[in-house]
Design a protein around this motif. Sequence first.
Motif, PDB file in Angstrom:
ATOM      1  N   LEU A  81       0.822  -1.212   0.000  1.00 52.46           N
ATOM      2  CA  LEU A  81       0.000   0.000   0.000  1.00 52.46           C
ATOM      3  C   LEU A  81       0.853   1.257   0.000  1.00 52.46           C
ATOM      4  O   LEU A  81       1.905   1.303   0.621  1.00 52.46           O
ATOM      5  N   GLY A  82       0.340   2.297  -0.677  1.00 45.30           N
ATOM      6  CA  GLY A  82       0.969   3.607  -0.572  1.00 45.30           C
ATOM      7  C   GLY A  82       0.767   4.149   0.832  1.00 45.30           C
ATOM      8  O   GLY A  82      -0.088   3.658   1.586  1.00 45.30           O
ATOM      9  N   PRO A  83       1.521   5.176   1.222  1.00 45.74           N
ATOM     10  CA  PRO A  83       1.480   5.656   2.604  1.00 45.74           C
ATOM     11  C   PRO A  83       0.113   6.181   3.056  1.00 45.74           C
ATOM     12  O   PRO A  83      -0.315   5.892   4.173  1.00 45.74           O
ATOM     13  N   SER A  84      -0.576   6.919   2.218  1.00 50.67           N
ATOM     14  CA  SER A  84      -1.891   7.448   2.609  1.00 50.67           C
ATOM     15  C   SER A  84      -2.929   6.335   2.693  1.00 50.67           C
ATOM     16  O   SER A  84      -3.729   6.286   3.626  1.00 50.67           O
ATOM     17  N   SER A  85      -2.914   5.442   1.691  1.00 47.06           N
ATOM     18  CA  SER A  85      -3.856   4.316   1.705  1.00 47.06           C
ATOM     19  C   SER A  85      -3.637   3.447   2.927  1.00 47.06           C
ATOM     20  O   SER A  85      -4.591   3.044   3.595  1.00 47.06           O
ATOM     21  N   LYS A  86      -2.382   3.163   3.210  1.00 50.62           N
ATOM     22  CA  LYS A  86      -2.064   2.311   4.359  1.00 50.62           C
ATOM     23  C   LYS A  86      -2.559   2.936   5.656  1.00 50.62           C
ATOM     24  O   LYS A  86      -3.166   2.262   6.493  1.00 50.62           O
ATOM     25  N   ALA A  87      -2.327   4.225   5.820  1.00 50.78           N
ATOM     26  CA  ALA A  87      -2.765   4.912   7.046  1.00 50.78           C
ATOM     27  C   ALA A  87      -4.287   4.913   7.164  1.00 50.78           C
ATOM     28  O   ALA A  87      -4.839   4.610   8.228  1.00 50.78           O
ATOM     29  N   ALA A  88      -4.980   5.238   6.075  1.00 50.60           N
ATOM     30  CA  ALA A  88      -6.447   5.298   6.114  1.00 50.60           C
ATOM     31  C   ALA A  88      -7.051   3.919   6.330  1.00 50.60           C
ATOM     32  O   ALA A  88      -7.954   3.751   7.167  1.00 50.60           O
ATOM     33  N   LEU A  89      -6.567   2.924   5.600  1.00 48.34           N
ATOM     34  CA  LEU A  89      -7.124   1.582   5.734  1.00 48.34           C
ATOM     35  C   LEU A  89      -6.801   0.958   7.093  1.00 48.34           C
ATOM     36  O   LEU A  89      -7.600   0.193   7.627  1.00 48.34           O
ATOM     37  N   THR A  90      -5.655   1.295   7.657  1.00 45.84           N
ATOM     38  CA  THR A  90      -5.326   0.806   9.000  1.00 45.84           C
ATOM     39  C   THR A  90      -6.304   1.376  10.014  1.00 45.84           C
ATOM     40  O   THR A  90      -6.772   0.654  10.907  1.00 45.84           O
ATOM     41  N   LEU A  91      -6.626   2.655   9.892  1.00 39.39           N
ATOM     42  CA  LEU A  91      -7.618   3.245  10.790  1.00 39.39           C
ATOM     43  C   LEU A  91      -8.969   2.549  10.639  1.00 39.39           C
ATOM     44  O   LEU A  91      -9.624   2.220  11.634  1.00 39.39           O
ATOM     45  N   ILE A  92      -9.391   2.316   9.408  1.00 43.89           N
ATOM     46  CA  ILE A  92     -10.673   1.637   9.167  1.00 43.89           C
ATOM     47  C   ILE A  92     -10.639   0.236   9.764  1.00 43.89           C
ATOM     48  O   ILE A  92     -11.593  -0.187  10.420  1.00 43.89           O
ATOM     49  N   ARG A  93      -9.542  -0.458   9.548  1.00 45.73           N
ATOM     50  CA  ARG A  93      -9.382  -1.810  10.093  1.00 45.73           C
ATOM     51  C   ARG A  93      -9.508  -1.826  11.612  1.00 45.73           C
ATOM     52  O   ARG A  93     -10.005  -2.787  12.197  1.00 45.73           O
ATOM     53  N   ASN A  94      -9.064  -0.751  12.246  1.00 45.14           N
ATOM     54  CA  ASN A  94      -9.126  -0.635  13.705  1.00 45.14           C
ATOM     55  C   ASN A  94     -10.414   0.018  14.188  1.00 45.14           C
ATOM     56  O   ASN A  94     -10.511   0.402  15.350  1.00 45.14           O
ATOM     57  N   GLY A  95     -11.388   0.169  13.287  1.00 45.99           N
ATOM     58  CA  GLY A  95     -12.684   0.725  13.659  1.00 45.99           C
ATOM     59  C   GLY A  95     -12.673   2.230  13.873  1.00 45.99           C
ATOM     60  O   GLY A  95     -13.559   2.768  14.539  1.00 45.99           O
ATOM     61  N   GLN A  96     -11.684   2.919  13.306  1.00 49.35           N
ATOM     62  CA  GLN A  96     -11.582   4.363  13.481  1.00 49.35           C
ATOM     63  C   GLN A  96     -11.902   5.083  12.175  1.00 49.35           C
ATOM     64  O   GLN A  96     -11.808   4.518  11.084  1.00 49.35           O
ATOM     65  N   ASN A  97     -12.244   6.351  12.289  1.00 57.78           N
ATOM     66  CA  ASN A  97     -12.564   7.190  11.146  1.00 57.78           C
ATOM     67  C   ASN A  97     -11.265   7.590  10.431  1.00 57.78           C
ATOM     68  O   ASN A  97     -10.366   8.137  11.052  1.00 57.78           O
ATOM     69  N   PRO A  98     -11.186   7.372   9.101  1.00 64.73           N
ATOM     70  CA  PRO A  98      -9.964   7.692   8.366  1.00 64.73           C
ATOM     71  C   PRO A  98      -9.867   9.148   7.906  1.00 64.73           C
ATOM     72  O   PRO A  98      -8.905   9.529   7.247  1.00 64.73           O
ATOM     73  N   GLU A  99     -10.829   9.961   8.274  1.00 62.94           N
ATOM     74  CA  GLU A  99     -10.891  11.331   7.754  1.00 62.94           C
ATOM     75  C   GLU A  99      -9.635  12.150   8.041  1.00 62.94           C
ATOM     76  O   GLU A  99      -9.220  12.980   7.238  1.00 62.94           O
ATOM     77  N   SER A 100      -8.988  11.906   9.180  1.00 66.95           N
ATOM     78  CA  SER A 100      -7.770  12.660   9.497  1.00 66.95           C
ATOM     79  C   SER A 100      -6.685  12.423   8.448  1.00 66.95           C
ATOM     80  O   SER A 100      -5.869  13.305   8.186  1.00 66.95           O
ATOM     81  N   VAL A 101      -6.701  11.261   7.832  1.00 71.35           N
ATOM     82  CA  VAL A 101      -5.740  10.951   6.776  1.00 71.35           C
ATOM     83  C   VAL A 101      -6.264  11.407   5.418  1.00 71.35           C
ATOM     84  O   VAL A 101      -5.563  12.069   4.661  1.00 71.35           O
ATOM     85  N   THR A 102      -7.514  11.062   5.123  1.00 69.89           N
ATOM     86  CA  THR A 102      -8.036  11.333   3.782  1.00 69.89           C
ATOM     87  C   THR A 102      -8.170  12.825   3.485  1.00 69.89           C
ATOM     88  O   THR A 102      -8.023  13.238   2.336  1.00 69.89           O
ATOM     89  N   LYS A 103      -8.409  13.620   4.482  1.00 68.10           N
ATOM     90  CA  LYS A 103      -8.535  15.067   4.269  1.00 68.10           C
ATOM     91  C   LYS A 103      -7.187  15.758   4.093  1.00 68.10           C
ATOM     92  O   LYS A 103      -7.122  16.871   3.586  1.00 68.10           O
ATOM     93  N   ASN A 104      -6.118  15.115   4.513  1.00 71.94           N
ATOM     94  CA  ASN A 104      -4.796  15.746   4.478  1.00 71.94           C
ATOM     95  C   ASN A 104      -3.755  14.964   3.688  1.00 71.94           C
ATOM     96  O   ASN A 104      -2.565  15.253   3.776  1.00 71.94           O
ATOM     97  N   ALA A 105      -4.188  13.984   2.900  1.00 76.11           N
ATOM     98  CA  ALA A 105      -3.238  13.146   2.164  1.00 76.11           C
ATOM     99  C   ALA A 105      -2.419  13.975   1.187  1.00 76.11           C
ATOM    100  O   ALA A 105      -2.938  14.863   0.515  1.00 76.11           O
TER     101      ALA A 105
END
Length: 161
Positions: free
Chosen positions: A106-130
């Motif tokens: 995974l690319g760095p932004s995808s990895k960060a966002a998908l890891t948050l989703i996997r952990n039941g967290q909102n990925p918006e902090s990553v997706t809004k600032n990628a």
Amino acid sequence: MRKLDNILGTLYGQAIGDAMGMPTELWPIQRIRTKFNGKVTTFLDGTDDNDIAINFKAGEYTDDTNQAFAILDALIENNWEPDSDILVKHIMAWADKVGAWDNNILGPSSKAALTLIRNGQNPESVTKNALTNGCAMRIAPIGALYEPKEIDDLVKMVYAV
């Protein structure tokens, strides 16, 4: 809706271009110039000195094309209506299937966002600032679905996806 040949041409073009660029994944232009004399003109295996490309063989495309296909699969499943849960389901299924976390695919932004989703967290902090451009590469096939006169519908679909 565009002709099937237009859509397939876009998908083939994306996959081929992604596979040709794979050995240089995430490298700055100077490093590409040094390693490959400035250009890549054929399919090459990923090299040992590229942490992501090392996982790929000549002709294989990266997470960008795989995620583009996952997006299309999600849209097909839901009659071309974007649905975040279905999109995430398809992208996660692909990531799990290929061992994306363990194999550094995974690319760095995808990895960060998908890891948050996997952990039941909102990925918006990553997706809004990628700061990476993977989103632009993954969305390209959506453009092939629309005629130029359908620009407003295209923009709505891209935004929704």
